[in-house]
Design an enzyme around this catalytic site. Structure first.
Site, PDB file in Angstrom:
ATOM      1  N   GLY A   1      37.368 -91.207 -11.194  1.00  0.00           N
ATOM      2  CA  GLY A   1      37.134 -89.941 -11.890  1.00  0.00           C
ATOM      3  C   GLY A   1      37.144 -90.044 -13.400  1.00  0.00           C
TER       4      GLY A   1
ATOM      5  CG  ASN B   1      37.275 -88.642  -1.280  1.00  0.00           C
ATOM      6  OD1 ASN B   1      37.492 -87.546  -0.769  1.00  0.00           O
ATOM      7  ND2 ASN B   1      38.183 -89.306  -1.974  1.00  0.00           N
TER       8      ASN B   1
ATOM      9  CB  SER C   1      33.483 -94.213 -12.398  1.00  0.00           C
ATOM     10  OG  SER C   1      34.564 -93.385 -12.827  1.00  0.00           O
TER      11      SER C   1
ATOM     12  CE  LYS D   1      38.098 -88.178  -5.430  1.00  0.00           C
ATOM     13  NZ  LYS D   1      38.584 -88.802  -6.646  1.00  0.00           N
TER      14      LYS D   1
ATOM     15  CD  GLU E   1      42.136 -88.287  -6.342  1.00  0.00           C
ATOM     16  OE1 GLU E   1      41.752 -87.627  -5.371  1.00  0.00           O
ATOM     17  OE2 GLU E   1      41.359 -88.703  -7.239  1.00  0.00           O
TER      18      GLU E   1
ATOM     19  CD  GLU F   1      38.565 -95.168  -3.978  1.00  0.00           C
ATOM     20  OE1 GLU F   1      37.404 -94.762  -4.043  1.00  0.00           O
ATOM     21  OE2 GLU F   1      39.540 -94.403  -3.848  1.00  0.00           O
TER      22      GLU F   1
ATOM     23  CG  HIS G   1      42.127 -91.249  -2.434  1.00  0.00           C
ATOM     24  ND1 HIS G   1      42.559 -90.841  -3.674  1.00  0.00           N
ATOM     25  CD2 HIS G   1      40.813 -91.540  -2.563  1.00  0.00           C
ATOM     26  CE1 HIS G   1      41.537 -90.883  -4.518  1.00  0.00           C
ATOM     27  NE2 HIS G   1      40.466 -91.296  -3.869  1.00  0.00           N
TER      28      HIS G   1
HETATM   29  P1  PGA Z   1      35.070 -91.043  -8.238  1.00  0.00           P
HETATM   30  O1  PGA Z   1      36.166 -91.027  -7.072  1.00  0.00           O
HETATM   31  O2  PGA Z   1      33.810 -91.622  -7.638  1.00  0.00           O
HETATM   32  O3  PGA Z   1      34.923 -89.617  -8.653  1.00  0.00           O
HETATM   33  O4  PGA Z   1      35.591 -91.910  -9.319  1.00  0.00           O
HETATM   34  C1  PGA Z   1      36.244 -92.052  -6.139  1.00  0.00           C
HETATM   35  C2  PGA Z   1      37.360 -91.811  -5.164  1.00  0.00           C
HETATM   36  O5  PGA Z   1      38.409 -91.280  -5.578  1.00  0.00           O
HETATM   37  O6  PGA Z   1      37.244 -92.119  -3.971  1.00  0.00           O
END
Ligand code: PGA
Length: 257
Positions: free
Chosen positions: A180, A9, A216, A11, A104, A174, A102
Site C-alpha cells: 500500500g 485482495n 504495490s 481488503k 495487516e 509480501e 496477512h
Molecule cells: P497492495 O496490497 O497491492 O495495495 O500493496 C497488497 C496486499 O496487501 O496484499
C-alpha cells in the site's frame, strides 16, 4: 509456460452492491483473457472480497473460471467465537481459497505464526487452499534480517501446520514496507527472497510451493515481476479494485514466459 496465479485482495473495500459492479466490470473487460487463461489452466484468477460480499461474489462467479477466496478464517470449525467465520462456512458459500497471516492481521489482530498455522490447517481440512502471507518490515530489511525473518516464518509455519499443509498452500511474499505504499520491491529483490523460500521449502520440507509476490503490484510493474523465474504470480491489493488494472495484471501473467 509455468502455472501462474493472480489473486485480488480487496481488503475492507466493496460492499455487496459495489462487488456486483466490479465483478460485472471484470467479466466484461476480460471475458477472453480470463476464459483462455483458466481453460489452459495457466493462470488461476482469484478474487477475495470482504465476508459480507462473498455471497454475491459467489453467485456472479459461479459460471466463470474465476475462483473465490476469503481474507481470513477462524481455526475452529464452529463454537462460541463471537465475530468469527469458520473455514467450513467459507467452503459452504463457495470459497476455494483463504488468505491467512496477512501482515495487516498480524499487526491489527496480533496473529502469531502458530495461530496462522492453525487457521491454515482448518482451511486445508475443508479443502480450501490457504494463501499464506509472509514478509519482513522496513526495519528488518534495513538491518539485513530479511532472510532470517522470512525463513523463520516459513519454518514456524511448517513445524506447526505440518509439511502436508504447507504443500497445499500458496505462499505470498509480501514485504510490509511495500504494501500500500506505492514502493514495490524491485523484481530482483523479490526474486532473491522467492528463491530463498523455495529452497527452504524444498530442502527442509520436500515441498515446491507456488510463490506470489505482493506489495504495490500495478498494471505497470506486474510484467517485470512475472519475468522472474521464482515469481509465480501476484497478490494484488489496491490495483485489484479497478477492473481494467486487475485484468491488465492477469494478462501480464498470461504473457509471462
Ligand atoms: P497492495 O496490497 O497491492 O495495495 O500493496 C497488497 C496486499 O496487501 O496484499
Amino acid at each position: 509456460m509455468k502455472r501462474m496465479m493472480v489473486a485480488g485482495n480487496w481488503k475492507m473495500h466493496n460492499g455487496a452492491d459495489q462487488t456486483r459492479k466490479l465483478i460485472e466490470q471484470i467479466i466484461h473487460v476480460a471475458p477472453q483473457s480470463i476464459s483462455n487463461s483458466t481453460k489452459a489452466k495457466l493462470v488461476d484468477v482469484v478474487i477475495c472480497p470482504p465476508f459480507t460480499s462473498l455471497a454475491v461474489a459467489a453467485e456472479l462467479l459461479s459460471d466463470t473460471t474465476i475462483a473465490l477466496g476469503a481474507q481470513n478464517c477462524h481455526h475452529a470449525n464452529q463454537g462460541a467465537y463471537t465475530g468469527e467465520v469458520s473455514a467450513a462456512m467459507l467452503s459452504e458459500i463457495g470459497c476455494t481459497y483463504v488468505i491467512v497471516g496477512h501482515s495487516e492481521r498480524r499487526r491489527d489482530a496480533n496473529e502469531t505464526d502458530n495461530l496462522i498455522a492453525l487457521k491454515a490447517v482448518a482451511a486445508c481440512a475443508e479443502g480450501l487452499t490457504p494463501i499464506l502471507c509472509i514478509g519482513e518490515n522496513l526495519q528488518q530489511r534495513e538491518q539485513g534480517k530479511t532472510s532470517d525473518v522470512v525463513s523463520e516464518q516459513v519454518k514456524q509455519f511448517a513445524l506447526s501446520a505440518g509439511a502436508e499443509c504447507l504443500r497445499s498452500c500458496v505462499i505470498a511474499y509480501e514485504p510490509i514496507w511495500a504494501i500500500g505504499t506505492g514502493i514495490a520491491a524491485t523484481p530482483e529483490q523479490a526474486q532473491e527472497v522467492h528463491t530463498l523460500i523455495r529452497t527452504l521449502c524444498e530442502d527442509h520440507f520436500d515441498v515446491n510451493p507456488m510463490i506470489l509476490y505482493g506489495g504495490s503490484v500495478t498494471d505497470n510493474n506486474a510484467s517485470t515481476f512475472f519475468l522472474q523465474p521464482d515469481i509465480d504470480g501476484a497478490l494484488v491489493g489496491g490495483a485489484s479494485l479497478n477492473a481494467t488494472t486487475f485484468v491488465t495484471i492477469v494478462n501480464a501473467a498470461l504473457q509471462s514466459p
